[in-house]
Write an enzyme that holds these catalytic residues in place. Sequence first.
Site, PDB file in Angstrom:
ATOM      1  N   ARG A  65       0.812  -1.224   0.000  1.00  0.00           N
ATOM      2  CA  ARG A  65       0.000   0.000   0.000  1.00  0.00           C
ATOM      3  C   ARG A  65       0.846   1.275   0.000  1.00  0.00           C
ATOM      4  NH1 ARG A  65      -3.186  -3.436  -0.786  1.00  0.00           N
ATOM      5  NH2 ARG A  65      -5.333  -3.578  -0.062  1.00  0.00           N
TER       6      ARG A  65
ATOM      7  N   SER B  66     -10.547  -0.039   3.215  1.00  0.00           N
ATOM      8  CA  SER B  66      -9.856  -0.282   4.491  1.00  0.00           C
ATOM      9  C   SER B  66      -9.363   1.048   5.044  1.00  0.00           C
ATOM     10  CB  SER B  66      -8.645  -1.182   4.274  1.00  0.00           C
ATOM     11  OG  SER B  66      -9.026  -2.395   3.684  1.00  0.00           O
TER      12      SER B  66
ATOM     13  N   GLU C   6      -4.566   3.899   6.483  1.00  0.00           N
ATOM     14  CA  GLU C   6      -4.247   3.675   5.079  1.00  0.00           C
ATOM     15  C   GLU C   6      -4.797   4.842   4.255  1.00  0.00           C
ATOM     16  OE1 GLU C   6      -5.414   2.288   1.376  1.00  0.00           O
ATOM     17  OE2 GLU C   6      -6.193   0.589   2.517  1.00  0.00           O
TER      18      GLU C   6
HETATM   19  N1  EPU Z   1     -11.579 -10.286   9.568  1.00  0.00           N
HETATM   20  C1  EPU Z   1     -12.259 -10.384  10.742  1.00  0.00           C
HETATM   21  N2  EPU Z   1     -13.172  -9.405  11.037  1.00  0.00           N
HETATM   22  C2  EPU Z   1     -13.419  -8.366  10.209  1.00  0.00           C
HETATM   23  C3  EPU Z   1     -12.694  -8.263   9.009  1.00  0.00           C
HETATM   24  C4  EPU Z   1     -11.780  -9.243   8.702  1.00  0.00           C
HETATM   25  O1  EPU Z   1     -12.089 -11.300  11.524  1.00  0.00           O
HETATM   26  O2  EPU Z   1     -14.277  -7.541  10.551  1.00  0.00           O
HETATM   27  C5  EPU Z   1     -10.639 -11.373   9.203  1.00  0.00           C
HETATM   28  C6  EPU Z   1     -11.213 -12.212   8.060  1.00  0.00           C
HETATM   29  O3  EPU Z   1     -12.016 -13.228   8.529  1.00  0.00           O
HETATM   30  C7  EPU Z   1      -9.956 -12.745   7.396  1.00  0.00           C
HETATM   31  C8  EPU Z   1      -8.969 -11.612   7.608  1.00  0.00           C
HETATM   32  O4  EPU Z   1      -9.447 -10.830   8.683  1.00  0.00           O
HETATM   33  O5  EPU Z   1      -9.486 -13.885   8.068  1.00  0.00           O
HETATM   34  C9  EPU Z   1      -8.751 -10.777   6.373  1.00  0.00           C
HETATM   35  O6  EPU Z   1      -9.969 -10.152   5.996  1.00  0.00           O
HETATM   36  P1  EPU Z   1     -10.295  -9.795   4.453  1.00  0.00           P
HETATM   37  O7  EPU Z   1     -10.103 -10.958   3.598  1.00  0.00           O
HETATM   38  O8  EPU Z   1     -11.622  -9.122   4.427  1.00  0.00           O
HETATM   39  O9  EPU Z   1      -9.153  -8.778   4.044  1.00  0.00           O
HETATM   40  P2  EPU Z   1      -8.416  -7.590   4.823  1.00  0.00           P
HETATM   41  O10 EPU Z   1      -7.056  -8.036   5.200  1.00  0.00           O
HETATM   42  O11 EPU Z   1      -9.288  -7.036   5.899  1.00  0.00           O
HETATM   43  C10 EPU Z   1      -7.255  -6.647   2.693  1.00  0.00           C
HETATM   44  C11 EPU Z   1      -7.131  -5.327   2.002  1.00  0.00           C
HETATM   45  C12 EPU Z   1      -8.407  -5.024   1.205  1.00  0.00           C
HETATM   46  C13 EPU Z   1      -8.606  -6.131   0.185  1.00  0.00           C
HETATM   47  C14 EPU Z   1      -8.705  -7.463   0.931  1.00  0.00           C
HETATM   48  C15 EPU Z   1      -8.784  -8.642  -0.003  1.00  0.00           C
HETATM   49  C16 EPU Z   1      -5.651  -3.967   3.381  1.00  0.00           C
HETATM   50  C17 EPU Z   1      -5.532  -2.818   4.336  1.00  0.00           C
HETATM   51  N3  EPU Z   1      -6.892  -4.274   2.980  1.00  0.00           N
HETATM   52  O12 EPU Z   1      -8.307  -6.515   3.654  1.00  0.00           O
HETATM   53  O13 EPU Z   1      -8.193  -3.805   0.497  1.00  0.00           O
HETATM   54  O14 EPU Z   1      -9.783  -5.914  -0.575  1.00  0.00           O
HETATM   55  O15 EPU Z   1      -7.516  -7.669   1.753  1.00  0.00           O
HETATM   56  O16 EPU Z   1      -7.543  -8.828  -0.628  1.00  0.00           O
HETATM   57  O17 EPU Z   1      -4.636  -4.557   3.003  1.00  0.00           O
HETATM   58  C18 EPU Z   1      -8.435  -1.446   0.668  1.00  0.00           C
HETATM   59  O18 EPU Z   1      -7.209  -1.387   0.639  1.00  0.00           O
HETATM   60  O19 EPU Z   1      -9.149  -0.414   0.738  1.00  0.00           O
HETATM   61  C19 EPU Z   1      -9.082  -2.757   0.637  1.00  0.00           C
HETATM   62  C20 EPU Z   1     -10.404  -2.902   0.740  1.00  0.00           C
END
Ligand code: EPU
Length: 347
Positions: free
Chosen positions: A164, A240, A336
């Site tokens: 990012r 995010s 972010e």
């Molecule tokens: N999780 C929770 N609770 C929540 C949210 C997530 O327990 O409320 C857990 C999920 O169950 C999973 C893990 O956290 O095990 C990861 O969650 P998710 O797959 O939704 O992805 P993320 O790490 O929260 C990142 C990116 C997103 C991108 C997704 C999918 C960052 C800061 N965010 O989110 O990017 O869409 O992976 O690749 O790296 C963005 O940058 O604006 C964005 C939406």
Amino acid sequence: MNIRTSVSLKNYTTFGIDVTAPRLIQINSVQDYRDYLKANPHSASQAMVLGGGSNVLFVDEPAFDLLQISISGISIEKQDDGTSFVRAGAGVVWHDLVMHTLDANLAGIENLSLIPGCCGAAPMQNIGAYGVELKDVFHSLEAIDRLTGELKTFSPQECRFGYRTSVFKEELKDKYIISAITLRLTDAEHAEVNTSYGAIAQTLGEIGADNPTPRDVSSAVIKIRESKLPDWKKYGNAGSFFKNPVIPDAQFEQLKEARPEVPSYPAGEGFTKVPAGWLIQHAGWKGARNGDAGTWPHQALVLVNFGKASGRELLALARNIRDDVEQKFGIHLEPEVNIIGLKHSDF
Ligand code: EPU
């Protein structure tokens, strides 16, 4: 170039915060920027580039010019080796580029379907989702030197992409305006699709795609995003709000002992990445509301303007979440989203 005065930014940022820009200047070409620079050398050095407005939170009324970069155009140059160079103007909506490349039977950015914002903003923070980052397909970009109006081409190395981030968020912050990007994509029939991200494989199964094409992967990503992430046209948000923190392995081992279910990803020698959404949820903030400022009930990492929240209210919520996560887990969350009206160190 089109200059408008006293413009509400409510419809120009995905958070939908109602602040007023003294001047909003639409830049349709590199020459437009040069003309603006010539006529307004002082304002040009202070101006803020808005792009698609999908990664900003205004906490104060801006006192500077806002530049909306609307440079359009997509062109595709096929190579003999089954790859293509795809060039897009900075103002092209990112998701439109994804759809255009799939229509042209090209693969490489299908996992990045439905990310809000414009092509010019994509390299700034090296957008990423579902196992793919922009840097994986990036060839080069052109950017305008803000003080001279000269064009410079940047190679992937010069962009210094990270998680990012890029040189345009660090050493070269506010020095260049990205005017066009070029990606190197692969003919769909020769492409290997990336379905490594857990939810994709499962969703492809649900939609019955046994030998998934890039188009199938795009459909799966769209389905996942629509089920998890709020549509900013209905619920203002900037994706995010925080980055996923990267912590030393030793600290992660302690966390895992206390909470064996914590998800994690390797993050280079000696470090582990922990999902901020998980930390926020388990600190008790998933679906929390304070007036119109809240977190999304299906993804705690997304802060939402449920109606008329101000930038300050969203900022207060973000600070409370950050402090509580720090207190409960000893892990510091970094935003972010670009918070406009604060110095980064003031967050
Ligand atoms: N999780 C929770 N609770 C929540 C949210 C997530 O327990 O409320 C857990 C999920 O169950 C999973 C893990 O956290 O095990 C990861 O969650 P998710 O797959 O939704 O992805 P993320 O790490 O929260 C990142 C990116 C997103 C991108 C997704 C999918 C960052 C800061 N965010 O989110 O990017 O869409 O992976 O690749 O790296 C963005 O940058 O604006 C964005 C939406």
